[in-house]
Design a protein around this motif. Structure first.
Motif, PDB file in Angstrom:
ATOM      1  N   ASP A 191       0.697  -1.327  -0.064  1.00  0.00           N
ATOM      2  CA  ASP A 191      -0.021   0.064  -0.251  1.00  0.00           C
ATOM      3  C   ASP A 191       1.075   1.411   0.070  1.00  0.00           C
ATOM      4  OD1 ASP A 191      -2.716   1.309   0.303  1.00  0.00           O
ATOM      5  OD2 ASP A 191      -1.698   2.189   2.213  1.00  0.00           O
ATOM      6  N   ALA A 192       1.807   1.197   0.814  1.00  0.00           N
ATOM      7  CA  ALA A 192       2.737   2.414   0.894  1.00  0.00           C
ATOM      8  C   ALA A 192       3.502   2.686  -0.259  1.00  0.00           C
ATOM      9  CB  ALA A 192       3.820   2.049   1.988  1.00  0.00           C
ATOM     10  N   MET A 193       3.953   1.555  -0.973  1.00  0.00           N
ATOM     11  CA  MET A 193       4.528   1.631  -2.089  1.00  0.00           C
ATOM     12  C   MET A 193       3.900   2.100  -3.429  1.00  0.00           C
ATOM     13  SD  MET A 193       7.727   1.091  -1.457  1.00  0.00           S
ATOM     14  CE  MET A 193       7.495   1.868   0.102  1.00  0.00           C
ATOM     15  N   SER A 194       2.600   1.636  -3.419  1.00  0.00           N
ATOM     16  CA  SER A 194       1.610   2.018  -4.525  1.00  0.00           C
ATOM     17  C   SER A 194       1.243   3.354  -4.438  1.00  0.00           C
ATOM     18  CB  SER A 194       0.458   1.059  -4.426  1.00  0.00           C
ATOM     19  OG  SER A 194       0.774  -0.161  -4.535  1.00  0.00           O
ATOM     20  N   ARG A 195       1.190   3.853  -2.963  1.00  0.00           N
ATOM     21  CA  ARG A 195       1.049   5.370  -2.963  1.00  0.00           C
ATOM     22  C   ARG A 195       2.113   6.420  -3.727  1.00  0.00           C
ATOM     23  NH1 ARG A 195       2.737   8.172   1.188  1.00  0.00           N
ATOM     24  NH2 ARG A 195       2.928   6.312   2.320  1.00  0.00           N
ATOM     25  N   ILE A 196       3.377   5.714  -3.312  1.00  0.00           N
ATOM     26  CA  ILE A 196       4.505   6.619  -3.639  1.00  0.00           C
ATOM     27  C   ILE A 196       4.775   6.613  -5.047  1.00  0.00           C
ATOM     28  CG2 ILE A 196       6.924   6.732  -3.692  1.00  0.00           C
ATOM     29  CD1 ILE A 196       5.722   7.700  -1.205  1.00  0.00           C
ATOM     30  N   ILE A 197       4.262   5.449  -5.748  1.00  0.00           N
ATOM     31  CA  ILE A 197       4.348   5.226  -7.345  1.00  0.00           C
ATOM     32  C   ILE A 197       3.188   6.280  -7.934  1.00  0.00           C
ATOM     33  CG2 ILE A 197       3.840   3.826  -9.042  1.00  0.00           C
ATOM     34  CD1 ILE A 197       5.157   1.579  -7.454  1.00  0.00           C
ATOM     35  N   GLU A 198       2.102   6.243  -7.368  1.00  0.00           N
ATOM     36  CA  GLU A 198       0.936   7.196  -7.866  1.00  0.00           C
ATOM     37  C   GLU A 198       1.435   8.601  -7.532  1.00  0.00           C
ATOM     38  OE1 GLU A 198      -3.815   8.208  -6.835  1.00  0.00           O
ATOM     39  OE2 GLU A 198      -2.893   6.126  -6.682  1.00  0.00           O
ATOM     40  N   GLU A 199       2.038   9.091  -6.543  1.00  0.00           N
ATOM     41  CA  GLU A 199       2.427  10.550  -6.323  1.00  0.00           C
ATOM     42  C   GLU A 199       3.522  11.063  -7.357  1.00  0.00           C
ATOM     43  OE1 GLU A 199       3.728  10.393  -2.375  1.00  0.00           O
ATOM     44  OE2 GLU A 199       1.552  10.302  -1.577  1.00  0.00           O
ATOM     45  N   HIS A 200       4.019  10.115  -7.973  1.00  0.00           N
ATOM     46  CA  HIS A 200       5.393  10.227  -8.856  1.00  0.00           C
ATOM     47  C   HIS A 200       4.719   9.980 -10.254  1.00  0.00           C
ATOM     48  CE1 HIS A 200       7.725  10.326  -5.214  1.00  0.00           C
ATOM     49  NE2 HIS A 200       8.585  11.045  -5.920  1.00  0.00           N
ATOM     50  N   GLN A 201       3.278  10.123 -10.631  1.00  0.00           N
ATOM     51  CA  GLN A 201       2.659   9.958 -11.943  1.00  0.00           C
ATOM     52  C   GLN A 201       2.917   8.648 -12.488  1.00  0.00           C
ATOM     53  OE1 GLN A 201       4.483  13.467 -11.411  1.00  0.00           O
ATOM     54  NE2 GLN A 201       2.353  13.428 -10.308  1.00  0.00           N
ATOM     55  N   GLY A 202       3.309   7.631 -11.873  1.00  0.00           N
ATOM     56  CA  GLY A 202       3.467   6.311 -12.201  1.00  0.00           C
ATOM     57  C   GLY A 202       1.925   5.591 -11.875  1.00  0.00           C
ATOM     58  N   ILE A 203       2.052   4.297 -12.838  1.00  0.00           N
ATOM     59  CA  ILE A 203       0.730   3.520 -12.356  1.00  0.00           C
ATOM     60  C   ILE A 203       1.404   2.031 -11.956  1.00  0.00           C
ATOM     61  CG2 ILE A 203      -0.790   4.944 -13.695  1.00  0.00           C
ATOM     62  CD1 ILE A 203      -0.530   2.448 -15.837  1.00  0.00           C
ATOM     63  N   VAL A 204       0.680   1.299 -11.107  1.00  0.00           N
ATOM     64  CA  VAL A 204       0.865  -0.037 -10.707  1.00  0.00           C
ATOM     65  C   VAL A 204       0.119  -0.991 -11.777  1.00  0.00           C
ATOM     66  CG1 VAL A 204       0.969  -1.798  -9.005  1.00  0.00           C
ATOM     67  CG2 VAL A 204       1.687   0.416  -8.369  1.00  0.00           C
ATOM     68  N   LEU A 205       0.888  -1.778 -12.279  1.00  0.00           N
ATOM     69  CA  LEU A 205       0.012  -2.679 -13.417  1.00  0.00           C
ATOM     70  C   LEU A 205      -0.341  -3.947 -12.765  1.00  0.00           C
ATOM     71  CD1 LEU A 205       2.162  -2.369 -16.570  1.00  0.00           C
ATOM     72  CD2 LEU A 205       0.029  -1.194 -16.155  1.00  0.00           C
ATOM     73  N   ARG A 206       0.699  -4.520 -11.904  1.00  0.00           N
ATOM     74  CA  ARG A 206       0.078  -5.642 -11.304  1.00  0.00           C
ATOM     75  C   ARG A 206       1.383  -6.002  -9.996  1.00  0.00           C
ATOM     76  NH1 ARG A 206       2.077  -7.336 -15.967  1.00  0.00           N
ATOM     77  NH2 ARG A 206      -0.159  -7.164 -16.797  1.00  0.00           N
ATOM     78  N   PHE A 207       0.661  -6.627  -9.270  1.00  0.00           N
ATOM     79  CA  PHE A 207       1.519  -7.313  -7.960  1.00  0.00           C
ATOM     80  C   PHE A 207       1.819  -8.788  -8.387  1.00  0.00           C
ATOM     81  CE2 PHE A 207      -1.337  -4.093  -5.646  1.00  0.00           C
ATOM     82  CZ  PHE A 207      -0.138  -3.024  -5.600  1.00  0.00           C
ATOM     83  N   ILE A 208       2.942  -8.948  -8.400  1.00  0.00           N
ATOM     84  CA  ILE A 208       3.385 -10.489  -8.567  1.00  0.00           C
ATOM     85  C   ILE A 208       4.016 -10.906  -7.251  1.00  0.00           C
ATOM     86  CG2 ILE A 208       4.738 -11.831 -10.151  1.00  0.00           C
ATOM     87  CD1 ILE A 208       5.101  -9.448 -11.950  1.00  0.00           C
ATOM     88  N   ALA A 244      12.138   8.042  -3.482  1.00  0.00           N
ATOM     89  CA  ALA A 244      11.196   7.824  -2.383  1.00  0.00           C
ATOM     90  C   ALA A 244      10.671   6.828  -1.581  1.00  0.00           C
ATOM     91  CB  ALA A 244       9.853   8.740  -2.905  1.00  0.00           C
ATOM     92  N   MET A 245      10.581   5.888  -2.433  1.00  0.00           N
ATOM     93  CA  MET A 245      10.430   4.519  -1.826  1.00  0.00           C
ATOM     94  C   MET A 245      11.468   4.098  -0.883  1.00  0.00           C
ATOM     95  SD  MET A 245       9.610   2.743  -5.458  1.00  0.00           S
ATOM     96  CE  MET A 245       9.324   0.941  -5.008  1.00  0.00           C
ATOM     97  N   ASN A 246      12.693   4.690  -0.953  1.00  0.00           N
ATOM     98  CA  ASN A 246      13.748   4.312  -0.001  1.00  0.00           C
ATOM     99  C   ASN A 246      13.375   4.932   1.143  1.00  0.00           C
ATOM    100  OD1 ASN A 246      16.431   3.197   0.782  1.00  0.00           O
ATOM    101  ND2 ASN A 246      16.882   5.266   1.114  1.00  0.00           N
ATOM    102  N   ALA A 247      13.102   6.283   1.078  1.00  0.00           N
ATOM    103  CA  ALA A 247      12.709   7.017   2.280  1.00  0.00           C
ATOM    104  C   ALA A 247      11.438   6.688   2.955  1.00  0.00           C
ATOM    105  CB  ALA A 247      12.418   8.602   1.886  1.00  0.00           C
ATOM    106  N   GLU A 248      10.508   6.059   2.400  1.00  0.00           N
ATOM    107  CA  GLU A 248       9.171   5.575   2.728  1.00  0.00           C
ATOM    108  C   GLU A 248       9.581   4.303   3.608  1.00  0.00           C
ATOM    109  OE1 GLU A 248       5.232   5.169   3.930  1.00  0.00           O
ATOM    110  OE2 GLU A 248       6.563   7.013   3.017  1.00  0.00           O
ATOM    111  N   LEU A 249      10.393   3.263   2.800  1.00  0.00           N
ATOM    112  CA  LEU A 249      11.020   2.248   3.749  1.00  0.00           C
ATOM    113  C   LEU A 249      11.378   2.360   5.018  1.00  0.00           C
ATOM    114  CD1 LEU A 249      11.975   0.146   0.872  1.00  0.00           C
ATOM    115  CD2 LEU A 249      10.135  -0.509   2.274  1.00  0.00           C
ATOM    116  N   THR A 250      12.040   3.827   5.146  1.00  0.00           N
ATOM    117  CA  THR A 250      12.865   4.103   6.192  1.00  0.00           C
ATOM    118  C   THR A 250      11.897   4.125   7.350  1.00  0.00           C
ATOM    119  OG1 THR A 250      14.941   4.968   4.881  1.00  0.00           O
ATOM    120  CG2 THR A 250      14.632   5.549   7.320  1.00  0.00           C
ATOM    121  N   ARG A 251      11.030   5.031   7.005  1.00  0.00           N
ATOM    122  CA  ARG A 251       9.846   5.288   7.976  1.00  0.00           C
ATOM    123  C   ARG A 251       9.013   4.104   8.263  1.00  0.00           C
ATOM    124  NH1 ARG A 251       4.862   5.504   8.100  1.00  0.00           N
ATOM    125  NH2 ARG A 251       4.685   4.974   5.971  1.00  0.00           N
ATOM    126  N   LEU A 252       8.558   3.213   7.319  1.00  0.00           N
ATOM    127  CA  LEU A 252       7.723   2.353   7.523  1.00  0.00           C
ATOM    128  C   LEU A 252       8.645   1.206   8.404  1.00  0.00           C
ATOM    129  CD1 LEU A 252       5.215   1.135   6.754  1.00  0.00           C
ATOM    130  CD2 LEU A 252       6.151   0.054   4.745  1.00  0.00           C
TER     131      LEU A 252
END
Length: 600
Positions: free
Chosen positions: A433-450, A483-491
């Motif tokens: 959930d945290a990574m999906s939010r970060i990706i969306e905030e940077h104008q990316g889209i999550v195609l799928r979770f594998i 940003a994913m690295n920074a979010e992982l630090t917090r998480l």
């Protein structure tokens, strides 16, 4: 711009044909629609009726209300008066006399004998009106009429009335027994033949000063009329009174009901002049209705609000009736305006309904493919560009240049074995959930979770065409990794506090050409990417497992030189890993490790 969907032209053509055949059949075969069609034609007749000079061939000798009031009784009409009028007209040297008075009842022997002698006298031919089987007469009336008119030239009086509105529009030159009509017998009396087939009546216009189409003289005034007014003309004698022999005609809208003798005068005048009502042949009428209906269906495909389309449809109907008015007024030609109008409105409505159904289907398909991956703004943008993006209810394959990101959690299999299943699912779900939010905030889209892996893309599904936009996608992907690295630090700080294991991930980022589209069947369809660039990003993610990282770096990121060249090297801390030979690729790729930015 036209809404493109599966077979729109074919659907429009089918709708137009169905509307054309349906309304043409209804107008011809179903009485209420036929009556409406006649009514609209009548209005056109009244609106296009232009002033015309009075007839020079026919005069009407009227038994007016004043004439009838001076008689001993209104019915039967005084035979002495009729005999006197016939004699006076013969003296004025008229071309022929038509007596539009039904002689179905006896009066006095003297009066009846006088009229009979007057009708038999030599001079201009005289035609007496008679009745056929459709006339409601008693047996005695029929017997008297047949006996009294035996040996005289007669023509039946029945007027062709439409069954539903009783309006006189047609004339029937002969009846089932082969007997000629009253105006046909009069025309024959002056040497003018009539066609045998029924025909529509052409109604003469009035003079500019509002006077009648035919000269009308009261019966009692005949002795005082100049001979030049009557000589060589056909004189019709009949009642023009407020309550005798009145009938509805197409001119009823403008002039009220018309006297029977005036209708007979219009028919006789038409026979003498050879005029006829012009209508398109059935096949041409069908073709014209189909073309208009098809045009209305095409109009409904325009990407306009429904209210504007309805307004345009009404404007089209107004144009149809304007053309019908101009055609009748200028050429004397009736157009099938009612079937054309109804066909156009039906085609417009059905096509709008079909278009909206297709649009709902396409939007549902778009939402099903992307709603869980992208923001509502992106979905709206896809919807705005659906004519270029969708084909047959699914995204059309498109070539694009985008940046792909693969990420994977290290040691997740071990974690799954060591943790309770429910706790593991919650732990992993918080991360995803945290990574999906970060990706969306940077104008990316999550195609799928594998599993615990994430496939994301920057630059799709709306393809970028400007180099600046493609470069911005590459830059957004690298900033997203930071940003994913920074979010992982917090998480991870939260996880340690809760006694849960930390999460470390590997990320591969690469930019290049690929093909995007929907894959799967109607039961299960997904939006996906294929191409060498996608495979390269996956290989870079696998390469990250062999790289050492700083102590506070929870996200090991490997990217390609292509991505860095587009994103711009400034502002990114990288370590060159050299020319890397990736499995499945014939040529090596220069790879770089992306380190976290320095924070104050």
């Amino acid at each position: 711009m036209i809404v493109r969907s599966k077979g729109p032209l074919g659907v429009c053509l089918l709708i137009a044909l169905v509307a054309t055949v349906t309304w043409t059949a209804l107008v011809r075969l179903v009485h209420p629609f036929a009556a409406l069609d006649h009514l609209m034609d009548d209005l056109l007749v009244v609106m296009t009726r232009e002033p015309a000079p009075q007839s020079e061939s026919i005069v009407v000798i009227a038994l007016t209300d004043q004439t009838l009031a001076a008689m001993p009784c209104r019915s039967p009409i005084d035979r002495m008066l009729l005999a006197r009028v016939v004699g006076e007209l013969r003296a004025k040297q008229v071309a022929a006399i038509g007596l539009d008075v039904l002689l179905d009842q006896p009066t006095s022997l003297e009066a009846d004998s006088l009229l009979r002698r007057s009708l038999e006298a030599s001079g201009p031919p005289v035609v007496v009106i008679s009745a056929d089987e459709a006339t409601p007469l008693t047996t005695s009336q029929k017997a008297h009429l047949e006996g009294y008119t035996e040996g005289l030239a007669t023509g039946f009086a029945n007027l062709g009335k439409a069954g539903i509105d009783s309006v006189v529009r047609w004339h029937f030159p002969s009846n089932d027994r082969g007997e000629a009509s009253f105006p046909v017998r009069l025309a024959e009396a002056v040497g003018q033949a009539s066609k045998a087939a029924p025909f529509e009546i052409v109604w003469r216009g009035e003079q500019g000063d509002g006077s009648m189409p035919f000269p009308v003289y009261p019966a009692e005034s005949v002795p005082f009329l100049p001979q030049a007014w009557l000589e060589d003309k056909i004189a019709l004698v009949g009642a023009i009174a407020s309550d005798v022999d009145r009938h509805r005609t197409p001119l009823t809208f403008g002039d009220g009901d018309m006297a029977g003798v005036e209708i007979q005068a219009h028919v006789l005048d038409q026979i003498l002049d050879g005029r006829e009502v012009l209508r398109l042949p059935s096949t041409l009428g069908l073709l014209l209705t189909a073309l208009v209906s098809f045009g209305a269906a095409l109009l409904a495909l325009l990407t306009l609000p429904v209210t504007l389309l309805v307004a345009a449809g009404l404007a089209l109907v107004a144009l149809i009736w304007g053309a019908a008015l101009a055609s009748l007024g200028g050429l004397g030609l009736f157009l099938p305006a009612l079937p054309m109008s109804l066909g156009a409105l039906t085609s417009l409505g059905l096509t709008i309904a079909w278009r909206e159904r297709e649009a709902t289907h396409e939007r549902r398909a778009i939402m099903g493919l992307f709603a869980r991956h992208v923001s509502s703004q992106v979905v709206d943008e896809i919807w705005r560009q659906r004519t270029a993006f969708m084909a047959g209810g699914r995204p059309r394959p498109q070539e694009l240049t985008a940046t792909v990101m693969f990420s994977d959690v290290e040691g997740s299999t071990t974690m799954a074995e060591q943790m309770l299943p429910q706790l593991f699912v919650v732990w992993l779900d918080r991360y995803l959930d945290a990574m999906s939010r970060i990706i969306e905030e940077h104008q990316g889209i999550v195609l799928r979770f594998i599993g615990d892996g994430i496939l994301a893309v920057f630059g799709a599904p709306v393809a970028r065409v400007e180099p600046e936009a493609i470069a911005a996608d590459a830059r957004n992907a690298l900033r997203c990794a930071e940003a994913m690295n920074a979010e992982l630090t917090r998480l991870n700080a939260e996880f340690v506090t809760e006694g849960l294991p930390e999460i470390r991930i590997r990320v591969g980022v690469h930019t290049g050409p690929m093909v995007a589209g929907s894959f799967g069947s109607a039961r299960h369809m997904e939006y996906g990417l294929v191409g060498d660039a996608v495979n390269t990003a996956a290989r870079l993610e696998s390469l990250a497992r062999d790289q050492t990282v700083e102590a506070r770096q929870f996200c090991r990121v490997i990217t390609s030189q292509e991505t860095l060249d587009l994103a711009g090297w400034e502002g990114f801390r990288t370590d060159h890993l050299g020319l890397i030979e990736l499995r499945g690729k014939a040529q090596g790729i220069r790879a770089f490790s992306l380190r976290p930015p320095i924070t104050a």
